[in-house]
Design a protein around this motif. Sequence first.
Motif, PDB file in Angstrom:
ATOM      1  N   ILE A  79       0.818  -1.126  -0.131  1.00  0.00           N
ATOM      2  CA  ILE A  79      -0.170   0.095  -0.068  1.00  0.00           C
ATOM      3  C   ILE A  79       1.016   1.253   0.024  1.00  0.00           C
ATOM      4  CG2 ILE A  79      -2.025  -1.083   1.254  1.00  0.00           C
ATOM      5  CD1 ILE A  79      -1.087   0.170   3.782  1.00  0.00           C
ATOM      6  N   ASN A  80       0.266   2.423  -0.605  1.00  0.00           N
ATOM      7  CA  ASN A  80       1.007   3.571  -0.718  1.00  0.00           C
ATOM      8  C   ASN A  80       2.483   3.553  -0.971  1.00  0.00           C
ATOM      9  OD1 ASN A  80      -1.596   4.828   0.106  1.00  0.00           O
ATOM     10  ND2 ASN A  80      -1.275   4.467   2.343  1.00  0.00           N
ATOM     11  N   GLU A  81       3.414   4.103  -0.048  1.00  0.00           N
ATOM     12  CA  GLU A  81       4.666   4.264  -0.383  1.00  0.00           C
ATOM     13  C   GLU A  81       5.369   2.918  -0.630  1.00  0.00           C
ATOM     14  OE1 GLU A  81       3.459   6.052   2.213  1.00  0.00           O
ATOM     15  OE2 GLU A  81       3.302   8.236   1.327  1.00  0.00           O
ATOM     16  N   GLU A  82       4.759   1.758  -0.201  1.00  0.00           N
ATOM     17  CA  GLU A  82       5.653   0.556  -0.337  1.00  0.00           C
ATOM     18  C   GLU A  82       5.529   0.076  -1.932  1.00  0.00           C
ATOM     19  OE1 GLU A  82       3.346  -2.150   1.983  1.00  0.00           O
ATOM     20  OE2 GLU A  82       3.992  -1.325   3.727  1.00  0.00           O
ATOM     21  N   ILE A  83       4.656   0.679  -2.782  1.00  0.00           N
ATOM     22  CA  ILE A  83       4.461   0.435  -4.164  1.00  0.00           C
ATOM     23  C   ILE A  83       5.620   1.351  -5.062  1.00  0.00           C
ATOM     24  CG2 ILE A  83       3.020   0.513  -6.389  1.00  0.00           C
ATOM     25  CD1 ILE A  83       0.802   0.669  -4.128  1.00  0.00           C
TER      26      ILE A  83
END
Length: 170
Positions: free
Chosen positions: A3-7
């Motif tokens: 999710i979010n910045e992990e992508i």
Amino acid sequence: MLINEEIKEKEVRVIGDDGETLGMMSGNAALKIAYDRGLDLVLIAPQATPPVCRIMDYGKYRFDREKKEKEAKKKQQVVELKEVQLSCRIDVHDFETKARNAVRFLSAGNKVRVVVRFKGREMTHQELGRDVLARFEEAVSSVGTVEKKPVLDGRILSMVVVPLKPDAKK
């Protein structure tokens, strides 16, 4: 799920929170759109080319998924395998007590393994054990049927009885 910045993908296909396709865009642009709407960007299909991301409220999604799993767990019935031990020289009242216990187990929805143990020279008279199991099968026939016929394994003759289906009890 990322999710979010992990992508870390450079190019992603984005699906909006109401299901419409927003098209292909960079990961940073998709993240900015998600943050503007007050939602999360979730990678739902990383193996696709390009990877597919969805804009959604991830906390609510996780809560709903856990709630569904709990409901499914409640609905599934755990079937235990109970065991009733007999001998080929069992007396009438002992036999009736064991049969009553088996009926109680079967009524509760459990399987019952019925075991006849042969001691010493009783092995030469296995037909006595088979007769006891046949009597037992008849005694519990109102609530159960034999799933596994009597099988001799060493000095133990055993069979498995399962409860009747609810619609078959008549």
